[in-house]
Design a protein around this motif. Structure first.
Motif, PDB file in Angstrom:
ATOM      1  N   VAL A 278       0.807  -1.232   0.000  1.00 22.66           N
ATOM      2  CA  VAL A 278       0.000   0.000   0.000  1.00 22.66           C
ATOM      3  C   VAL A 278       0.833   1.273   0.000  1.00 22.66           C
ATOM      4  CG1 VAL A 278      -0.233   0.283   2.513  1.00 22.66           C
ATOM      5  CG2 VAL A 278      -2.124   0.941   1.006  1.00 22.66           C
ATOM      6  N   LYS A 280       2.601   4.451   1.914  1.00 19.12           N
ATOM      7  CA  LYS A 280       2.364   5.226   3.136  1.00 19.12           C
ATOM      8  C   LYS A 280       0.879   5.446   3.373  1.00 19.12           C
ATOM      9  CE  LYS A 280       6.475   8.064   2.303  1.00 19.12           C
ATOM     10  NZ  LYS A 280       7.505   7.673   3.250  1.00 19.12           N
ATOM     11  N   LEU A 282      -1.945   6.894   6.750  1.00 16.09           N
ATOM     12  CA  LEU A 282      -1.970   7.542   8.063  1.00 16.09           C
ATOM     13  C   LEU A 282      -3.400   7.616   8.575  1.00 16.09           C
ATOM     14  CD1 LEU A 282      -0.025  10.511   9.440  1.00 16.09           C
ATOM     15  CD2 LEU A 282      -2.507  10.760   9.323  1.00 16.09           C
ATOM     16  N   TYR A 284      -5.834   9.271  11.780  1.00 19.29           N
ATOM     17  CA  TYR A 284      -5.802  10.439  12.659  1.00 19.29           C
ATOM     18  C   TYR A 284      -7.113  10.577  13.420  1.00 19.29           C
ATOM     19  CZ  TYR A 284      -6.310  15.555  13.438  1.00 19.29           C
ATOM     20  OH  TYR A 284      -6.542  16.799  13.957  1.00 19.29           O
TER      21      TYR A 284
ATOM     22  N   GLY B 121      -5.578   2.433  -1.612  1.00 24.07           N
ATOM     23  CA  GLY B 121      -5.203   1.505  -0.549  1.00 24.07           C
ATOM     24  C   GLY B 121      -5.651   1.913   0.838  1.00 24.07           C
ATOM     25  N   ILE B 122      -6.189   3.100   0.999  1.00 23.76           N
ATOM     26  CA  ILE B 122      -6.648   3.547   2.325  1.00 23.76           C
ATOM     27  C   ILE B 122      -7.894   2.744   2.703  1.00 23.76           C
ATOM     28  CG2 ILE B 122      -7.371   5.519   3.708  1.00 23.76           C
ATOM     29  CD1 ILE B 122      -6.471   7.333   1.343  1.00 23.76           C
ATOM     30  N   VAL B 260      -5.156  19.401   9.002  1.00 26.54           N
ATOM     31  CA  VAL B 260      -4.409  18.238   8.521  1.00 26.54           C
ATOM     32  C   VAL B 260      -4.730  18.000   7.043  1.00 26.54           C
ATOM     33  CG1 VAL B 260      -3.971  15.777   8.839  1.00 26.54           C
ATOM     34  CG2 VAL B 260      -4.361  17.224  10.820  1.00 26.54           C
ATOM     35  N   SER B 263      -2.603  19.713   4.604  1.00 19.80           N
ATOM     36  CA  SER B 263      -1.215  19.245   4.492  1.00 19.80           C
ATOM     37  C   SER B 263      -1.086  18.049   3.549  1.00 19.80           C
ATOM     38  CB  SER B 263      -0.671  18.884   5.875  1.00 19.80           C
ATOM     39  OG  SER B 263      -1.204  17.658   6.317  1.00 19.80           O
ATOM     40  N   VAL B 264      -2.205  17.604   2.989  1.00 20.04           N
ATOM     41  CA  VAL B 264      -2.191  16.455   2.073  1.00 20.04           C
ATOM     42  C   VAL B 264      -1.792  16.944   0.683  1.00 20.04           C
ATOM     43  CG1 VAL B 264      -3.611  14.666   0.995  1.00 20.04           C
ATOM     44  CG2 VAL B 264      -3.924  15.247   3.416  1.00 20.04           C
ATOM     45  N   TYR B 268      -1.403  12.189  -3.129  1.00 22.36           N
ATOM     46  CA  TYR B 268      -2.043  11.543  -1.982  1.00 22.36           C
ATOM     47  C   TYR B 268      -3.516  11.924  -1.846  1.00 22.36           C
ATOM     48  CZ  TYR B 268       2.110   9.234  -0.413  1.00 22.36           C
ATOM     49  OH  TYR B 268       3.181   8.386  -0.333  1.00 22.36           O
ATOM     50  N   THR B 281     -11.928  12.401  12.590  1.00 29.83           N
ATOM     51  CA  THR B 281     -10.909  11.410  12.234  1.00 29.83           C
ATOM     52  C   THR B 281     -10.466  11.697  10.803  1.00 29.83           C
ATOM     53  OG1 THR B 281     -12.458   9.783  11.299  1.00 29.83           O
ATOM     54  CG2 THR B 281     -12.022   9.639  13.668  1.00 29.83           C
ATOM     55  N   LEU B 282      -9.343  11.117  10.415  1.00 32.95           N
ATOM     56  CA  LEU B 282      -8.850  11.314   9.042  1.00 32.95           C
ATOM     57  C   LEU B 282      -8.037  10.102   8.607  1.00 32.95           C
ATOM     58  CD1 LEU B 282      -7.531  14.397   7.255  1.00 32.95           C
ATOM     59  CD2 LEU B 282      -5.941  12.490   7.517  1.00 32.95           C
ATOM     60  N   TYR B 283      -8.145   9.771   7.321  1.00 33.93           N
ATOM     61  CA  TYR B 283      -7.498   8.599   6.732  1.00 33.93           C
ATOM     62  C   TYR B 283      -6.744   9.053   5.495  1.00 33.93           C
ATOM     63  CZ  TYR B 283     -11.044   7.077   9.859  1.00 33.93           C
ATOM     64  OH  TYR B 283     -11.807   6.961  10.992  1.00 33.93           O
ATOM     65  N   TYR B 284      -5.492   8.663   5.389  1.00 29.83           N
ATOM     66  CA  TYR B 284      -4.579   9.223   4.387  1.00 29.83           C
ATOM     67  C   TYR B 284      -3.787   8.130   3.698  1.00 29.83           C
ATOM     68  CZ  TYR B 284      -0.093  11.509   3.097  1.00 29.83           C
ATOM     69  OH  TYR B 284       1.030  11.942   2.461  1.00 29.83           O
ATOM     70  N   GLY B 285      -3.534   8.283   2.414  1.00 26.83           N
ATOM     71  CA  GLY B 285      -2.681   7.328   1.710  1.00 26.83           C
ATOM     72  C   GLY B 285      -2.734   7.567   0.213  1.00 26.83           C
TER      73      GLY B 285
END
Lengths: 416, 416
Positions: A278, A280, A282, A284, B121-122, B260, B263-264, B268, B281-285
């Motif tokens: 996958v 990186k 993250l 949060y 992939g998140i 946040v 900052s992506v 991404y 909440t936050l999900y990143y990838g």
């Protein structure tokens, strides 16, 4: 606290959970020392005898939200022995007795659900062992203690000392009366042990985790780090080590200020996970608090109920063996170093010679204009080197006649 | 592309997946037009007749990774009709035919697994419907198109125009030859429809989603936004509306630069989800690419296999009804407005009077020093107002003799 949040939100969102997951969750019994904390509508179902709850044949799932290690361990073992799935938010319990408890769960063909144990309401456990199940985990970098992140954020924003912020944090309820579990990194280490177990499929012993807290971090270093493009965070770091061991360590760390992790401020938590497929990712959110934690506990109870519905002890395999943790002195890291140097020619040469002798490259040097009394600050960012080598070089440098106290060394991760 | 990544990583990480999930995944058959793209070791299992694959009694799970809406729909329906779980990464398919396909899956007591359809992939689908199952979803703000985020990031960093960056993005493979699906917001809208269905339990019609792309965004507005403390991102926004409808909209949006989400950067993706229990909440990838997407497809196949093992069609309830989407002119938002005003006294008063007449408050005004030819830029950030009211006021203002072209209006979300 968390128990109260759990009960409140279960009563409030019961129908939504039922609609989404197809399970009808009911609170059969509450074991509580202080009955006054239980909502009136549930008082008839409240007991001060936890054993009667665990052994009640109508109780199908046991939710442990008392915290602590002793009584909680007794309750957990009793539930699993009674073949009842255990839902817990207790990271200290799992970090210290995970191997024993998961073994007991396997033996009794039941499961342990622990989403709330790391990162509060962030579904990080689910992401790691379900969402990323096809990935070898290349690294985990976690900001997983809200108290420490709150303190470091305020120190960075206001330029104030740790000693000043901790007093205010206690007044505002962001730090406990006894702050040591948080600020000395113990709580972060408990959670790191759990994350490591998911990444590697084995438990690590608490005493094998290298732990440093944030008490020694100064506003000065935070400010210098900022000038160099870094932010200081207390991180849990989990990585495979070259010798088939796992790196599991907790310490203040400089990370690039333009990384998403650096933008995580205040009481918020975030866990950066890199996988071989996958890349990186993250996650949060709020890492603590009755409400956020209740969200994770409710998810777990719904999962446990769904698993009971199909007679499955748990959807994902657990593990009950210990694995090897790399010794900190064998680990390779980069360092930020702040030296108090006499303001005279030749100092940099002396310092650089010692690092060179130990095979440690200097990546950048910065000498700010300001200085106090006889010394000037000398900042260096070093290349990757084995911890033992760095410590040797650092001790030698601190003994130089031209170097005075205070000196500071903080590890640095560039995520490369 | 994604098919190749899926096969590669399944072969490579097969044992890891088996160890973690207890399922032994095997590729029984591959339907492919171009046999040269199939690894040699699987060539004997390759066919150009997809029907023979779907109807093979040894095939237990059908994985659709061809993309597009026509043939993919035929394959999906055939698989579900054959009572075989369907794994798909196809957001266009689900956005257009989700209601029909989930209805068909229910009728045939099988499931659709679509983790790879949003955010690459998140594990965002899993987070939303499992991890946050106890939450009413208060809002979703998603950066879910990597091409758009790459273009906007480079425009912001380099101060270059859209037209310049899109050419380079195509050369570097970050944009398709035909970029319209991405830059016009269609792909983001497909994914927004899927996220909305999880948040609200009903499907929304594509034609009900308000969609604006990024072609009209200028480097100038990005730079002015930065000065005001905002970053411009293409967002999917999903929120409950006061009239029991759902807001589902896609448009360039100013968001606070210290969030946040701001900052992506680059390719991404990130999805910020706020729930009534968990909070923010936050999900990143990585939101696209063969590898990241393969991670999600592999997770889905493992889930489908686990569900087959317990004869469950799917762990979470699905839904096959349409719900109401709020009309964009009824939605309340804030706006950033850039006007080209004649450099003479009284202009601000005329503009402010019109906004005031329509009941729209002005939150801040900024007039930069620089100006080109006869006009000066006049920037305003407005308070929340109903879209229809704003559009009325904005048209009226643009007709003022003192206001010239170009003018620009971009919505703003402050996450409060």
């Amino acid at each position: 606290m968390v128990g109260g949040g759990f009960v409140k939100h279960l009563l409030r969102n019961h129908d939504l959970i039922a609609e989404r997951t197809g399970v009808d969750l009911q609170i059969k019994k509450i074991a509580e020392k202080d009955f006054s904390r239980v909502p009136a509508e549930l008082s008839s179902r409240t007991t001060d005898d936890w054993k009667s709850l665990v052994n009640d044949p109508e109780v199908q799932i046991v939710v442990e939200l008392m915290g602590g290690k002793n009584l909680a361990l007794e309750v957990a073992k009793a539930a699993l022995t009674a073949k009842k799935p255990l839902v817990t938010a207790n990271k200290a319990l799992l970090a210290h007795a995970g191997e024993e408890l998961f073994g007991l769960a396997d033996k009794n063909q039941t499961g342990i659900y622990f989403e709330a144990s790391v990162g509060g309401g962030i579904p990080i456990i689910k992401a790691l062992r379900e969402g990323l199940c096809a990935n070898h985990i290349s690294s985990i970098h976690g900001i997983i203690n809200g108290t420490c992140n709150y303190i470091l954020t305020r120190m960075a924003n206001e330029g104030k000392a740790y000693e000043e912020i901790i007093v205010e944090a206690k007044k505002l309820g962001y730090a406990e009366a006894d702050e040591s579990l948080d600020v000395d990194g113990i709580d972060t280490a408990h959670k790191a042990a759990i994350l490591a177990s998911l990444a590697y499929g084995f438990w690590v012993k608490m005493e094998d985790i290298h732990i440093e807290g944030i008490r020694t971090i100064s506003a000065l270093d935070i400010s210098y780090a900022q000038k160099l493009g870094y932010t200081i965070k207390l991180l849990a770091i989990i990585k495979p080590d070259e010798n088939n061991a796992a790196q599991v360590r907790v310490h203040p760390t400089l990370i690039p200020s333009d990384s998403v992790l650096a933008s995580v401020s205040g009481v918020y938590n975030a866990v950066a996970v890199e996988g071989d497929v996958v890349g990186k990712t993250l996650y949060y959110g709020r890492g603590a608090g009755a409400d956020a934690t209740a969200s994770a506990v409710l998810c777990d109870v719904a999962e446990a109920a769904a698993d009971l519905g199909v007679n499955k002890s748990s959807r994902f395999t657990s593990h009950d063996i210990y694995g090897k943790v790399a010794k900190i002195d064998q680990v390779e890291t980069r360092y930020y170093v702040r030296l108090s140097a006499l303001d005279q020619p030749g100092v940099l040469a002396q310092v650089a010679t010692i690092f060179g002798k130990h095979g440690i490259g200097i990546s950048s040097v910065y000498q700010p204009e300001e200085h106090s009394d006889e010394t000037v600050p000398l900042l260096m960012v070093l290349d990757k080197a084995r911890e033992a080598k760095f410590q040797d070089a650092y001790s030698e440098i601190k003994q130089l006649a031209v170097i005075k106290e205070p000196c500071q060394a903080i590890r640095l991760e560039d995520f490369s």
